[in-house]
Design a protein around this motif. Structure first.
Motif, PDB file in Angstrom:
ATOM      1  N   UNK A  94       0.815  -1.203   0.000  1.00 55.20           N
ATOM      2  CA  UNK A  94       0.000   0.000   0.000  1.00 55.20           C
ATOM      3  C   UNK A  94       0.856   1.263   0.000  1.00 55.20           C
ATOM      4  N   UNK A  95       2.073   1.130   0.551  1.00 50.93           N
ATOM      5  CA  UNK A  95       2.936   2.303   0.645  1.00 50.93           C
ATOM      6  C   UNK A  95       4.014   2.240  -0.440  1.00 50.93           C
ATOM      7  N   UNK A  96       3.603   1.775  -1.585  1.00 51.33           N
ATOM      8  CA  UNK A  96       4.498   1.783  -2.741  1.00 51.33           C
ATOM      9  C   UNK A  96       5.657   0.820  -2.602  1.00 51.33           C
ATOM     10  N   UNK A  97       5.394  -0.299  -1.943  1.00 50.73           N
ATOM     11  CA  UNK A  97       6.424  -1.335  -1.817  1.00 50.73           C
ATOM     12  C   UNK A  97       7.498  -0.994  -0.800  1.00 50.73           C
ATOM     13  N   UNK A  98       7.175  -0.118   0.124  1.00 43.35           N
ATOM     14  CA  UNK A  98       8.182   0.306   1.113  1.00 43.35           C
ATOM     15  C   UNK A  98       8.237  -0.701   2.270  1.00 43.35           C
TER      16      UNK A  98
END
Ligand code: PEP
Ligand code: MG
Length: 896
Positions: free
Chosen positions: A121-125
């Motif tokens: 959800x957090x851009x693959x972070x």
């Protein structure tokens, strides 16, 4: 049916009782349209029900479930959803702010599956998601399951060390964090005997219970006792959708004040910590940046934040303290409240806001705390070129000198033994509270102006220097080193909470700005605090109904009191006039007199000496009333100590010396000895047994008044007879003494417009028969020291041994020798006022016990209808302020 849970959109700022301060303000901000993450509040009533039953009421769980469902709907995510999880924080929040004293859990909803969803959800972070997860295990373990915090801290430190020397938590990468999480889970299992719970609903249920229970935690109880907060309020719990300040350099978290809480300046103020979660700022884990730095880092968010700060200040019409988070360039407001501030800032802000038209005069007056006014008169360090060994942030003003200690327990222990200590720590945690309040000052090597140490110190009025990073602590060696100087436990240091400087040894202190300005210093009078003080005190004086007098026994004290605004003397204790070599000699002669002539000869020596004292006092107080109390203490106080004298006689005899004189004195001492002198031959009883004594005093008073009158002065004389219990006591004394006074004045050819006879009301019997006594009195002055002593049966000289325990166990709401006990002693006062006035409408009423300078007691005196309060000269300003506030407060409540 009781409603236990409120959505943020359902509350407002007036609902602090039910929603707690945090919940009520989150609701207010939500309804103002400010960027608050959605959430809901479980009420304080739910907390009380939970604590009473030892578990959650089923309706509460049901309602919370329903609100959670709505929150999930609003966010379009579900708690713990493995692909797109909603995470929440669970935050305590009582009616009154109790910084760090209760519990909070962040990042709730994570487990091995949802952590992946969070990363996606957090851009693959993944690094971010894992960091959130390890924080959650750590907090949940510590707060909910009581796993020792050190265990996690230790593992985190190890991970950092393994990375490289001096690594920060932000240096740990994805793999390091994954390993750390394994380690944390193992620690959790080791200490709890269970696996870390995977089910987010279970996590939530347990967290809510832990936060509710934290109301009764030791830290919270200690804090409430110290701050006189009732145990019956309970805390609310806020469940709030998480936003993240630890998502990289375009994220961060901070605390902002709309004005400077240390000096009151009208500038935004605060700390910012990039790439961090909220708790990191308060815990002082990494040193923070000044808020102004955010302007460089993220000008857009900074601009928005300033706008929110302005909106909030205009809305609350007061300085607000805000917690915010920036998540990927988006600003979120997580909390606001009326900000705590130093005593100095309180005055400056009230004054500025009055000038700005933000508040009216009455509001400005009520904004300052009479209990803290004395702080503004506190002395400062006079450095005179001395070089500090370290410099930190000026976190809480004032100067402190004391022995260095390194633990809260040591601080408490040494302070109990009478030592002055400065508590030196890397940073403080709420567990250190007991030691912090026992210390003269607090010094930390880490942490910012909003660290726990700073917030607590400011609230308690303890000088503090924080973040003095030159200090290297060696806790095992019980010493610290700073710029080449080593300071060991027990060494004395001086810290300056106004400048942040730390010095070895004891430095001289100098007068405060207010004290200098009062003495006429021109540059001190330029300072804003003096303008604020003058303006608000003038308003207090204009509003108050009660007069303020001082307890003063000498001309110097009288002058000092008058300069501070005293409008007379409410108690001149005459016992010191019987001390000093020459006088004690005469007093002893009086005590030993065997014939009326010998007694009279003693009075003849004492009379001119006493007259001289009164002349000085009447001159200093010309035009203002002076209440002189006739001698009160038992006579043995003027004789040598019985035991010491007996020893002297015995030793002298053994040595074959002539001890006949000492023996004569000893016989008299034995004769005068009383088993219970506080209840013995003292006060009016002395006057009855030794009529010449009071007559001599009345003569000295009236001769002095006549002299001052002839010089052109205007003495206003009130003669007070102590310890009266019955009407005949006062009646007979008055019948004996009034003619003496009249005769002296007639002989001197002087008339006094103001000559009154009255009594102290300090014996319970006098209070409840005040109607009878008032018929023969012109005034009453409540001697609440003795009235409290005799009302409670507590020895005022020995109460120190147990009053702490009494307060701790809430057997008394406050030390009754400090604050009038309204239901008991106060009730007697109310009876005496009402019945006294009914019997003698001209009777005037005052108080001269120590309570006359205590703001809460001053309020009571206003309510009960006293004409004046009298207190020590140094508390005159406090009493003036409190009396003004009491008048404004009662006008406010009357108009409601
Ligand atoms: C009192 O009892 O309150 C009082 C003022 O008198 P003293 O403290 O001298 O006993
Ligand atoms: Mg007394």
């Amino acid at each position: 049916m009781t409603k236990y849970v409120y959505d943020f959109s359902e509350g407002n700022k007036e609902m602090k009782d039910l929603l707690g301060g945090k919940g009520a303000n989150l609701a207010e901000m939500t309804n103002m349209g400010l960027p608050v993450p959605p959430g809901f509040t479980i009420t304080t009533e739910a907390c009380l029900a939970f604590l009473a039953k030892g578990g959650a009421p089923p309706e509460m769980l049901e309602e919370a479930g329903e609100h959670l469902r709505r929150l999930e709907e609003a966010m379009g995510k579900a708690l713990g959803d493995p692909s797109d999880p909603l995470l929440v924080s669970v935050r305590s929040g009582a009616k009154f702010s109790m910084p760090g004293m209760m519990d909070t859990v962040l990042n709730l909803g994570l487990n091995d599956a949802s952590v992946k969803g969070l990363a996606e959800q957090t851009g693959g972070d993944m690094r971010f998601a894992l960091d959130a997860y390890r924080r959650f295990i750590q907090m949940f373990g510590k707060i909910v399951m009581d796993v020792p915090a050190d265990a996690f801290e230790h593992a985190l430190d190890e991970a950092k060390h393994a990375k490289f020397e001096g690594a920060q938590d932000t240096d740990l990468d994805q793999d390091d964090l994954a390993t750390l999480i394994e380690r944390f889970r193992a620690i959790y299992a080791e200490h709890t005997g269970e696996d870390f719970p995977k089910d987010p609903k279970e996590q939530l249920r347990l967290s809510i219970a832990a936060v509710l229970e934290s109301w009764n935690g030791k830290r919270a109880r200690d804090y409430r006792r110290q701050n006189k907060i009732s145990d019956d309020l309970g805390t609310a719990v806020n469940v709030v959708a998480m936003v993240f300040g630890n998502r990289g350099d375009d994220s961060g978290t901070g605390v902002a004040f709309t004005r400077d809480p240390a000096n009151g300046d009208r500038v935004p103020y605060g700390d910012y910590l990039p790439n961090a979660q909220g708790e990191d700022v308060v815990a002082g884990i990494r040193n923070t940046l000044p808020l102004a730095k955010l302007e460089e880092l993220d000008p857009v968010s900074y601009g928005e934040l300033l706008q929110v700060m302005h909106t909030l200040e205009m809305h609350y019409r007061d300085m607000c303290d805000i917690e915010f988070t920036i998540e990927k360039g988006r600003l979120w407001i997580l909390q606001t409240r009326i900000g705590k501030r130093t005593a100095l800032a309180e005055w400056v802000m009230a004054f500025d806001m009055l000038e700005e038209g933000l508040v009216d005069e009455d509001t400005a007056l009520l904004r300052v705390d009479a209990n803290r006014l004395e702080e503004l008169f506190k002395r400062r360090v006079k450095a005179d070129g001395a070089s500090p060994i370290a410099k930190g942030l000026n976190a809480s003003p004032g100067a402190a000198i004391g022995e260095v200690v390194f633990t809260a327990d040591e601080a408490e222990a040494r302070a109990k033994g009478g030592a002055r200590v400065v508590l030196v720590r890397r940073e403080t945690t709420p567990d250190d509270y007991h030691g912090m309040i026992a210390a003269q000052g607090i010094l930390t090597s880490a942490g910012g102006t909003n660290s726990h140490a700073a917030v607590v110190a400011r609230g308690e009025g303890i000088p503090a220097v924080c973040g003095a990073d030159a200090i290297r602590l060696d806790l095992a060696g019980k010493r610290f080193e700073a710029n080449g100087t080593t300071v060991a436990e027990g060494d004395v240091i001086t810290i300056d909470g106004f400048t942040g400087d730390v010095y070895v040894g004891e430095l001289p202190l100098e007068e405060s700005v207010l004290e200098k300005a009062r003495a006429g210093d021109a540059s001190a009078r330029e300072e804003k605090i003096w303008g604020a003080f003058e303006r608000l005190m003038a308003h207090a004086d204009a509003r108050r109904r009660m007069r303020v007098r001082a307890n003063a026994d000498t001309p110097d004290q009288s002058t000092n009191a008058r300069e501070r605004g005293a409008e007379g003397i409410g108690l001149c204790r005459t016992e010191h006039m019987f001390l000093g070599e020459e006088r004690v000699e005469a007093v002893r002669q009086m005590i030993f007199a065997e014939t009326p002539e010998q007694e009279q000869a003693a009075y003849d020596v004492l009379l001119p000496l006493q007259r001289g004292d009164f002349v000085g006092i009447f001159r200093a107080m010309s035009g203002l009333p002076v209440t002189v109390r006739l001698l009160d203490p038992p006579l043995h106080e003027f004789l040598p100590n019985q035991v010491e004298l007996a020893v002297e006689v015995a030793l002298g005899k053994e040595r074959g010396e002539d001890v006949s004189e000492q023996e004569r004195v000893l016989r008299k001492v034995n004769e005068l000895h009383e088993a219970n002198p506080m209840l013995g031959l003292r006060g009016v009883r002395l006057g009855i047994v030794k009529p010449g004594l009071y007559a001599m005093q009345v003569r000295a008073i009236c001769e002095a008044a006549a002299q001052v009158k002839k010089e052109g002065g205007d003495p206003k004389v009130e003669i007070m007879i102590p310890l009266v219990a019955t009407r005949p006591e006062l009646e007979q004394m008055r019948a004996e003494l009034e003619p003496v006074a009249r005769q002296v004045l007639a002989d001197a050819g002087v008339e006094l417009e103001h000559l009154e006879f009255g009594t102290m009301i300090e014996v319970p019997r006098a209070a409840v028969t005040a109607g009878e006594i008032a018929e023969v009195a012109d005034f009453f002055s409540f001697g609440t020291n003795d009235l409290t002593q005799m009302g409670f049966g507590f020895s005022r000289d020995d109460i120190g041994k147990f009053v702490g325990m009494y307060e701790e166990r809430k057997l008394v709401p406050a030390n009754p020798f400090v604050t009038v006990d309204r239901p008991g002693i106060g009730r007697m006062m109310a009876i005496a006022c009402a019945e006294g006035k009914a019997a003698n409408p001209n009777l005037h009423l005052g108080i001269c016990g120590e309570h006359g300078g205590d703001p809460a007691s001053v309020t009571f005196c206003h309510e009960v209808g006293l004409d004046y309060v009298s207190c020590s000269p140094f508390r005159v300003e406090t009493a003036r302020l409190a009396a003004g506030q009491a008048a404004v407060g009662s006008a406010e409540s009357a108009s409601k």
